[in-house]
Design a protein around this motif. Structure first.
Motif, PDB file in Angstrom:
ATOM      1  N   VAL A   1      -9.354   9.573  -0.937  1.00  0.00           N
ATOM      2  CA  VAL A   1      -7.959   9.514  -0.988  1.00  0.00           C
ATOM      3  C   VAL A   1      -7.288   8.022  -2.492  1.00  0.00           C
ATOM      4  O   VAL A   1      -8.414   7.418  -2.100  1.00  0.00           O
ATOM      5  CB  VAL A   1      -6.809   8.244  -0.118  1.00  0.00           C
TER       6      VAL A   1
ATOM      7  N   SER B   1      -4.058   6.566  -4.527  1.00  0.00           N
ATOM      8  CA  SER B   1      -2.356   5.538  -4.543  1.00  0.00           C
ATOM      9  C   SER B   1      -2.313   5.136  -5.837  1.00  0.00           C
ATOM     10  O   SER B   1      -2.712   4.554  -6.350  1.00  0.00           O
ATOM     11  CB  SER B   1      -2.209   5.379  -3.286  1.00  0.00           C
ATOM     12  N   ASP B   2      -1.033   5.499  -6.205  1.00  0.00           N
ATOM     13  CA  ASP B   2      -0.155   4.141  -7.232  1.00  0.00           C
ATOM     14  C   ASP B   2       0.319   3.180  -6.596  1.00  0.00           C
ATOM     15  O   ASP B   2       1.039   1.886  -7.166  1.00  0.00           O
ATOM     16  CB  ASP B   2       0.046   4.935  -8.353  1.00  0.00           C
TER      17      ASP B   2
ATOM     18  N   TYR C   1       0.451   0.890  -2.246  1.00  0.00           N
ATOM     19  CA  TYR C   1      -0.301   0.908  -0.634  1.00  0.00           C
ATOM     20  C   TYR C   1      -1.520   0.536  -0.982  1.00  0.00           C
ATOM     21  O   TYR C   1      -2.177   0.999   0.682  1.00  0.00           O
ATOM     22  CB  TYR C   1       1.123   2.671  -0.102  1.00  0.00           C
TER      23      TYR C   1
ATOM     24  N   LEU D   1      -2.813   1.412   3.168  1.00  0.00           N
ATOM     25  CA  LEU D   1      -4.132   2.090   3.743  1.00  0.00           C
ATOM     26  C   LEU D   1      -5.056   1.170   4.771  1.00  0.00           C
ATOM     27  O   LEU D   1      -6.089   1.572   4.920  1.00  0.00           O
ATOM     28  CB  LEU D   1      -4.383   2.712   2.043  1.00  0.00           C
TER      29      LEU D   1
ATOM     30  N   PRO E   1      -9.310   3.755  -0.572  1.00  0.00           N
ATOM     31  CA  PRO E   1      -9.172   4.991  -1.141  1.00  0.00           C
ATOM     32  C   PRO E   1     -10.214   4.504  -2.250  1.00  0.00           C
ATOM     33  O   PRO E   1     -10.881   3.213  -2.524  1.00  0.00           O
ATOM     34  CB  PRO E   1      -7.944   4.237  -1.790  1.00  0.00           C
TER      35      PRO E   1
ATOM     36  N   VAL F   1      -7.349   3.691  -7.269  1.00  0.00           N
ATOM     37  CA  VAL F   1      -5.862   2.856  -7.264  1.00  0.00           C
ATOM     38  C   VAL F   1      -6.131   2.332  -8.324  1.00  0.00           C
ATOM     39  O   VAL F   1      -6.431   1.808  -9.467  1.00  0.00           O
ATOM     40  CB  VAL F   1      -6.020   1.593  -5.739  1.00  0.00           C
TER      41      VAL F   1
ATOM     42  N   ILE G   1      -3.780  12.435  -3.340  1.00  0.00           N
ATOM     43  CA  ILE G   1      -2.967  11.630  -3.816  1.00  0.00           C
ATOM     44  C   ILE G   1      -1.497  11.059  -3.323  1.00  0.00           C
ATOM     45  O   ILE G   1      -0.589  12.034  -3.030  1.00  0.00           O
ATOM     46  CB  ILE G   1      -2.647  12.149  -5.488  1.00  0.00           C
ATOM     47  N   ILE G   2      -1.284   9.584  -3.444  1.00  0.00           N
ATOM     48  CA  ILE G   2       0.052   9.009  -2.943  1.00  0.00           C
ATOM     49  C   ILE G   2       0.647   8.623  -4.516  1.00  0.00           C
ATOM     50  O   ILE G   2       0.254   7.664  -4.757  1.00  0.00           O
ATOM     51  CB  ILE G   2       0.075   8.007  -1.567  1.00  0.00           C
TER      52      ILE G   2
ATOM     53  N   SER H   1       4.164   6.689  -6.123  1.00  0.00           N
ATOM     54  CA  SER H   1       5.107   6.061  -6.066  1.00  0.00           C
ATOM     55  C   SER H   1       6.040   6.274  -6.394  1.00  0.00           C
ATOM     56  O   SER H   1       7.703   5.708  -6.632  1.00  0.00           O
ATOM     57  CB  SER H   1       4.851   4.660  -5.836  1.00  0.00           C
TER      58      SER H   1
ATOM     59  N   THR I   1      -0.297  16.270  -3.570  1.00  0.00           N
ATOM     60  CA  THR I   1       0.116  15.138  -3.978  1.00  0.00           C
ATOM     61  C   THR I   1       1.366  14.766  -2.770  1.00  0.00           C
ATOM     62  O   THR I   1       1.882  15.511  -2.901  1.00  0.00           O
ATOM     63  CB  THR I   1       0.246  14.587  -5.252  1.00  0.00           C
TER      64      THR I   1
ATOM     65  N   ILE J   1       3.963   5.695   6.118  1.00  0.00           N
ATOM     66  CA  ILE J   1       2.191   6.020   5.531  1.00  0.00           C
ATOM     67  C   ILE J   1       1.657   6.560   6.758  1.00  0.00           C
ATOM     68  O   ILE J   1       0.896   7.303   6.157  1.00  0.00           O
ATOM     69  CB  ILE J   1       1.506   4.416   4.579  1.00  0.00           C
TER      70      ILE J   1
END
Length: 663
Positions: free
Chosen positions: A397, A399-400, A402, A406, A413, A416, A460-461, A463, A477, A498
């Motif tokens: 995972v 993420s940009d 969160y 997580l 992740p 990040v 991919i998360i 925001s 994504t 989330i």
């Protein structure tokens, strides 16, 4: 591609002439491995030669036209003196253009196509190219218009003859070009964008095409090429890791070691030690230990334009068989070690709780197929950009935002945004430094696309909406906005959103229940500090700018103060349509409550406000009902984010501030 499409696209572009050269190559003085910097026409007018465009060879005699796209490798072996013209040009799609034209250019791109033919009317082309070269040589600002006009005449005549002779351009083998380019230039600090730029295509198109045909990403393939060369240097030399790193495209030994372990499954030092201990190494000369992670570069090899080196192997049949066996053993052992390492790795996006809400989406179990029991499982999640099918239990995972959300769900992740790795709550919450060290730093917004591709995430998360399209080109994504306009969703709602992505709603609700109980306990502790009828305001000072936070949708602790602890906001705070308002110092008294929380009192510019007569004249200041907290410095603090760890710390901090001021 179809010639008619070729002609259509020529009618929708602007042309910029980059160079026109008139060249004479003497016998045995050929051109070696010249990589075309732009699209190019090559028109031979005298002599005989063999000309390669990438892997396609053309026997030319007298008049011959060749075309190649940016990034193609040009080689010329002369049989006698060869005279030719080389026209380098760029094209720009005219705007506005229809979507069909844009898609056709992306799909076919005739300016990257390769073709060669002997024109039936060579002197007609010769007249135009001769005038073009002369005009280019003596061009002025006005003359440049003449140069373009002459090039269009040359192109018109060329396309007309192509049409009459029935010659069809061929699409370039983008994969062969990309592979060759990486093998040639792996020592340089390559990026996905820089490789695509050299090959005259977009990064997204190259990445998609590469994955389709090579079943891996370009950057991952580049890492394998570098790993192969590293293995060779480890076994064939006594070079230090720093020396090897500089030779294979890494800035330092640490970066090399980290990448090598990712691909091979063990560190370079351990790899060399174990290989030297294996008995089969004693039976083979060091020069015959050629390791292959991916295919080898072609025999035409160069470091820079116009250089050529051909290394003849001359292996006898038995030696070739031994080499293949050795390479096979190394590859199999490397893959085995990598697999073992992957199973042992507990910091690569592993989840601590299995997802119980998933269902297989493909195939029924077959009694006769031993592999049928292994089924791909996916989940469908709803986002603001529509439903997205994601892995049921994603292991890698990125993420940009969160990160705290997580981690609280037991999801580590693999990468990040930089800021996530330096948040103040990490140390205060007791998060292991080793855990954080294992998470890749992906830079600011948008996350570094090269590193992101390199990590090969399965989820991919993102925001921020403007970055989602780039992320989608790399992997599955989910778009989950952190800010909605100038407001944020409630922090508990964020956590629920989330958890829904990963099917961990039950785990999230368990934490929320415990947190709400802590809030109720906190309310009892601070009861009576804010008297009935009194109000609370929250002021933030940042870079000489004054903000007042809203009762809903704010940040920097406002949700803890207003929503969780239920402290009464001012009417101004209640009426704010967004999460905050920017105000001037002069109107601050209109926004001030009976109690004022000040965020960033030690930050730059805060003294200008706190030392002003307006500030000192506020009733809350005179009564001492002011609570200084937080700082938005380079690292920020626990009030910057709204993840569960931050909320726990915020609750303690605000309660302690109020209790310290209790009268």
């Amino acid at each position: 591609m179809k010639l008619n499409d070729h002609i259509l696209l020529w009618n929708h572009v602007f042309i910029k002439v980059m160079d026109v050269r008139h060249v004479t190559l003497h016998k045995d003085k050929g051109l070696r491995n010249y990589r075309l910097p732009t699209s190019a026409f090559l028109y031979t007018i005298r002599g005989n030669a063999q000309i390669w465009l990438d892997q396609s060879v053309h026997k030319v005699e007298r008049f011959h036209v060749l075309h190649g796209g940016k990034g193609m490798c040009l080689n010329i072996v002369t049989e006698d003196e060869l005279e030719y013209y080389l026209i380098l040009y760029k094209t720009i799609l005219a705007l506005p253009s229809s979507r069909d034209i844009q898609q056709l250019l992306e799909r076919e791109n005739p300016f990257q196509c390769q073709y060669a033919f002997a024109p039936h009317q060579p002197l007609s082309l010769y007249d135009k190219v001769e005038l073009l070269e002369q005009a280019w040589r003596h061009s002025t600002e006005l003359g440049n218009i003449h140069v373009k006009a002459l090039l269009y005449q040359f192109v018109y005549e060329l396309l007309a003859q192509l049409h009459r002779q029935g010659t069809q351009p061929l699409k370039p083998d983008l994969m062969a070009q990309a592979v060759a380019y990486m093998h040639e230039h792996y020592r340089q600090p390559l990026t996905l964008e820089s490789i695509a730029e050299q090959l005259g295509c977009s990064a997204g198109h190259m990445s998609r095409t590469f994955k389709k045909h090579m079943h891996t990403s370009p950057i991952h393939y580049l890492g394998q090429v570098r790993a192969e060369r590293t293995m060779q240097l480890l076994m064939q030399t006594d070079a230090t890791l720093q020396e090897i790193a500089e030779r294979v495209g890494y800035p330092d030994a640490h970066s090399l070691s980290r990448s090598f372990k990712k691909y091979i499954g063990l560190s370079p030092v351990r790899f060399k030690k174990e290989r030297l201990q294996q008995s089969w190494h004693q039976d083979l000369p060091t020069t015959m230990l050629t390791y292959a992670v991916q295919q080898k570069p072609s025999r035409l090899y160069n470091d820079i334009d116009y250089q050529y080196r051909y290394k003849a192997r001359g292996d006898i049949h038995m030696q070739g068989r031994i080499k293949v066996t050795a390479m096979t053993v190394v590859l199999c052992l490397s893959l085995l070690l990598a697999a073992c390492s992957t199973q042992a790795n507990t910091t690569g996006g592993t989840q601590t709780e299995a997802n119980q809400t998933t269902a297989p989406t493909t195939g029924e179990k077959s009694n006769g197929d031993a592999q049928a029991g292994v089924q791909a499982k996916t989940r469908t999640v709803s986002t603001l950009k529509g439903d997205v099918e994601i892995p049921a239990e994603p292991k890698r995972v990125v993420s940009d935002q969160y990160m705290g959300h997580l981690l609280k769900l037991g999801i580590i992740p693999v990468g990040v945004r930089s800021f996530m790795l330096s948040e103040a709550w990490i140390e205060k919450a007791g998060i292991s430094k080793d855990l954080i060290a294992g998470i890749e730093d992906l830079g600011a917004f948008p996350m570094n696309l090269e590193k992101l591709t390199y990590l090969e995430p399965d989820l991919i998360i993102g925001s921020m909406e403007k970055n989602i399209e780039d992320y989608q080109k790399i992997g599955k994504t989910v778009f989950l906005p952190y800010w909605e306009g100038l407001s944020t969703a409630g922090p508990l709602e964020k956590f629920r959103r989330i958890s829904e992505i990963f099917g961990k709603e039950q785990q999230a609700e368990q934490w929320i229940t415990g947190y709400k109980q802590n809030v109720e306990d906190a309310k009892k502790k601070i009861a009576g500090i804010i008297k009935e009828g009194e109000t609370v305001s929250i002021v933030q000072v940042a870079n000489k700018t004054l903000y007042v936070l809203a009762a809903e949708g704010g940040n920097y602790g406002s949700s803890t103060i207003y929503e969780m602890l239920g402290l009464p906001p001012t009417k101004k705070a209640l009426d704010m349509k967004e999460g905050f308002e920017t105000i001037s110092l002069e109107v601050l008294p209109e926004y001030a409550g009976d109690h004022i929380f000040v965020y960033g009192s030690h930050d730059k510019g805060a003294n200008d406000v706190l030392n002003s007569s307006i500030w000192k004249g506020l009733a809350a200041v005179k009564k001492g009902n002011v609570y200084m907290y937080g700082s938005f410095d380079d690292k920020g603090d626990e009030f910057v984010m709204e993840d569960p760890y931050s909320l726990e710390l915020q609750l303690d901090s605000i309660v302690n501030l109020l209790l310290a001021n209790k009268k």
